[in-house]
Scaffold this motif. Structure first.
Motif, mmCIF file in Angstrom:
data_model
loop_
_atom_site.group_PDB
_atom_site.id
_atom_site.type_symbol
_atom_site.label_atom_id
_atom_site.label_comp_id
_atom_site.label_asym_id
_atom_site.label_seq_id
_atom_site.Cartn_x
_atom_site.Cartn_y
_atom_site.Cartn_z
ATOM 1 N N GLY A 128 1.125 8.956 -3.796
ATOM 2 C CA GLY A 128 1.069 7.510 -3.624
ATOM 3 C C GLY A 128 -0.355 6.991 -3.619
ATOM 4 O O GLY A 128 -0.665 5.972 -4.245
ATOM 5 N N LEU A 129 -1.243 7.713 -2.924
ATOM 6 C CA LEU A 129 -2.654 7.327 -2.918
ATOM 7 C C LEU A 129 -3.259 7.414 -4.318
ATOM 8 O O LEU A 129 -4.021 6.530 -4.737
ATOM 9 N N THR A 152 2.378 -2.264 -7.898
ATOM 10 C CA THR A 152 2.514 -0.817 -8.120
ATOM 11 C C THR A 152 1.781 -0.033 -7.042
ATOM 12 O O THR A 152 2.294 0.963 -6.521
ATOM 13 N N GLY A 153 0.570 -0.491 -6.699
ATOM 14 C CA GLY A 153 -0.173 0.185 -5.643
ATOM 15 C C GLY A 153 0.542 0.129 -4.305
ATOM 16 O O GLY A 153 0.627 1.123 -3.583
ATOM 17 N N ALA A 154 1.098 -1.043 -3.977
ATOM 18 C CA ALA A 154 1.813 -1.185 -2.700
ATOM 19 C C ALA A 154 3.066 -0.317 -2.682
ATOM 20 O O ALA A 154 3.362 0.346 -1.676
ATOM 21 N N GLY A 155 3.809 -0.313 -3.788
ATOM 22 C CA GLY A 155 5.004 0.525 -3.854
ATOM 23 C C GLY A 155 4.677 1.994 -3.731
ATOM 24 O O GLY A 155 5.387 2.752 -3.047
ATOM 25 N N SER A 156 3.594 2.403 -4.364
ATOM 26 C CA SER A 156 3.170 3.799 -4.284
ATOM 27 C C SER A 156 2.822 4.185 -2.853
ATOM 28 O O SER A 156 3.163 5.274 -2.379
ATOM 29 N N GLY A 168 6.383 1.629 -8.427
ATOM 30 C CA GLY A 168 5.791 2.624 -7.535
ATOM 31 C C GLY A 168 6.855 3.496 -6.887
ATOM 32 O O GLY A 168 6.719 4.721 -6.808
ATOM 33 N N PHE A 169 7.957 2.872 -6.407
ATOM 34 C CA PHE A 169 9.064 3.636 -5.843
ATOM 35 C C PHE A 169 9.633 4.619 -6.857
ATOM 36 O O PHE A 169 10.113 5.693 -6.502
#
Length: 628
Positions: free
Chosen positions: A146-147, A276-280, A349-350
């Motif tokens: 995710g990071l 995308t970053g937040a979902g990841s 991201g999910f």
């Protein structure tokens, strides 16, 4: 020990690597956007500008087809931190060539440097993802990925903005500023890479086949060996297909359908990237630090829902033109479009982070770099297909961009259903994730420390409710083969979940001796393969909330194969609507409170060669305490 993915950013095993990959993505996009800026500065004809902007992505992606097979083998054979230093040193040389191209305003030199940048990215790609399972624990894979995805998304966005502004701000000094910027970024990446700790090679004795064609076919076959990995790779490639269609059409969409200036395109891209970053980043919390592929169906259908809504939010051309971000936000329906773009990115991201984590967790370390290289070849093919198909739909079928987005949403649902049909584990994990996360708030104790990261192990736990296996599966980072009473195994709907999870049904010797014999054979075979097997030695659900005496079946398993035994206990489950708390009424009761807290505790592994049922029972009782 890290208990939050952000804690990884304080640790040397992860932080230098994270910055190196983020700097690489940032510099690539600074370079590519600066080329576009140079074209505008040189005032080339629209035809030439179109030629260069279409040629550049093809030149960048060509090395992925030509050299991924070789890159995968090199990443498998070499010590990984050394290879990262080599690739970042290559980046310094490549960006020095690019700087010459900028200063001399020579497009041929810049395109050669762009090809070399693609080659360097091809070499870095396999080590970028194969290094993570070597430096992270299994329960950290989802958070670490995710990071990485968050860092990549934000770096790409900021790199595009920075590269696009160079010529707008620096004017006549733009070529020099661009050249110096890309060199300094490359040097910084190389310096940071020297802080990455040593990570041993996956297969140091591998003989490299330098012929790319047969080796490409070989690594593609290797990537397709395990069905779950194969279809996870298909999912990642589809993610790149969807992302390419969306991002390649955003500039025109922002201008024609949103009525914006180029700054509005950057704003739209920022919304998608931030989503995308937040979902990841949210994946770790939603998965409770396991490789939770149940998030993949949620991501797929969420992406489609927001893409469909984006079509209905603005299906035709804009009624205004030349809008800035502020002007757009004052238009009717603008907030709906903003939410749709963020939502698409969020669920993307999910979708993609658990797929990367599954590929890394299910692939042998000695094959992972080559499997990643095979995935990169497939990703490249999907990117090219997305670009060609997008052009064909608009140029020859005269579809509008909102119509392309709607078709993409429908195709996304079809592809998702196809993947989940051929690998039911994805949908099974989704259903179990919804059930467990919807009904309970889990608190884990000692899972990371005491459940082995690899190798065979036997999990023994008290048996309180029909949800016990699903709760344990949601708590343990590795897949678990549960042994369960056949009547529970055959509960409608739940049975499909249990079968897909490869649970092992068992019956008492007097009920079905043949089923019991097959169960013990399957348990032994699973342990022989290095899997984790979970059993409930009480043999049935508790009728009074207390732990019943452990049966001797656990001793029979360990006599045949004395693997480590991990005692575990479920606390606060007796009040669950899935327990037998109200046996007098012969029905399940509603829980006393929604999303009740449930504790899952694990003790240190015990030597399977020296423990018996009574010892294990006592340990589980101690773990559970009075919290029935």
């Amino acid at each position: 020990m890290a208990h939050n993915q952000l804690d990884l950013l304080r640790q040397r095993r992860f932080l230098p690597y994270f910055f190196v990959q983020a700097l690489g993505a940032f510099n690539d996009n600074v370079f590519r956007q600066a080329i576009i800026g140079l074209l505008g500065y040189l005032a080339v004809s629209p035809q030439d500008k179109t030629l260069y902007t279409n040629l550049a992505p093809a030149i960048f992606i060509l090395p992925y087809f030509l050299f991924s097979a070789t890159a995968g083998q090199i990443a498998e054979k070499l010590e990984k931190s050394k290879l990262i230093r080599i690739t970042t040193a290559m980046e310094i040389a490549i960006m020095s060539m690019a700087a010459v191209g900028f200063v001399t305003q020579n497009m041929v030199v810049l395109l050669i440097a762009l090809f070399a940048t693609g080659l360097q990215s091809t070499l870095f790609g396999p080590v970028k993802y194969s290094i993570l399972p070597s430096v992270l624990k299994p329960e950290e894979l989802t958070g670490g990925n995710g990071l990485v995805e968050m860092g990549t998304s934000i770096s790409i966005l900021i790199g595009m903005i920075f590269g696009g502004l160079i010529f707008a701000v620096a004017g006549a000094q733009g070529p020099w500023v661009a050249g110096v910027a890309v060199i300094l970024l490359a040097i910084t990446g190389n310096l940071v890479s020297r802080a990455i700790p040593r990570v041993e090679a996956g297969a140091p004795d591998l003989r490299i086949n330098w012929n790319p064609i047969p080796e490409s076919l070989a690594i593609i076959r290797l990537a397709r060996k395990q069905p779950a990995v194969r279809n996870s790779i298909l999912g990642v490639s589809w993610f790149w297909f969807v992302g390419t269609v969306l991002t390649s059409n955003l500039p025109t969409y922002a201008e024609v359908n949103l009525g914006g200036t180029p700054t509005l395109y950057v704003f739209a891209l920022a919304l998608f990237s931030i989503g995308t970053g937040a979902g990841s980043m949210l994946c770790e919390k939603l998965s409770a630090r396991t490789v939770e592929i149940g998030l993949v169906p949620l991501g797929a259908f969420g992406m489609s829902a927001f893409m469909i809504d984006l079509y209905f939010a603005r299906s035709g051309a804009a009624t205004a033109a030349g809008l800035t971000v502020a002007g757009f936000m004052q238009q009717p329906g603008s907030w709906r479009i903003v939410m749709d773009l963020v939502g698409i990115g969020l669920f993307a991201g999910f979708f993609v982070v658990p797929l990367f984590a599954l590929i890394q967790s299910r692939t042998p370390r000695s094959e992972l770099s080559r499997v990643i290289a095979g995935m990169n070849i497939q990703n490249s093919g999907f990117i090219v297909l997305a670009a060609v198909l997008g052009i064909a739909l608009q140029r020859y079928l005269h579809w509008s961009i909102p119509q392309v987005f709607l078709a993409l949403a429908i195709a996304n649902v079809i592809v998702a259903i196809y993947i989940f049909t051929i690998v039911p584990e994805f949908l099974m994990r989704f259903l179990s994730w919804v059930l467990v996360r919807g009904l309970y708030r889990l608190k884990l104790h000692g899972i990371e420390k005491n459940v082995p990261d690899e190798g065979a192990a036997l999990i023994v736990c008290n048996h309180v409710s029909y949800m016990d296996a699903l709760i344990l599966a949601a708590s343990i980072p590795r897949p678990v083969r549960f042994v369960m009473y056949y009547k529970i195994f055959n509960i409608p709907v739940m049975s499909w979940i249990f079968r897909t999870a490869k649970a092992i049904p068992i019956a008492g010797a007097k009920e079905d001796p043949e089923l019991m014999r097959r169960a013990f054979e399957e348990i032994d075979a699973a342990l022989a393969e290095g899997e984790i097997v979970g059993i409930f030695p009480e043999g049935a659900l508790t009728k009074d909330g207390e732990i019943a005496p452990f049966k001797s079946g656990v001793e029979r398993i360990l006599e045949r194969r004395p693997v480590p035994v991990v005692p575990m206990a479920l606390r606060n489950m007796w009040t669950s609507m899935w327990s037998r708390r109200d046996g007098r009424l012969r029905r399940m009761r509603v829980p006393r409170r929604f999303r009740a807290h449930v504790d899952v505790a694990a003790a240190e592994p015990l030597d399977g060669a020296s423990v018996d049922a009574q010892t294990l029972e006592a340990k589980v009782r101690e773990l559970r305490g009075d919290a029935a």
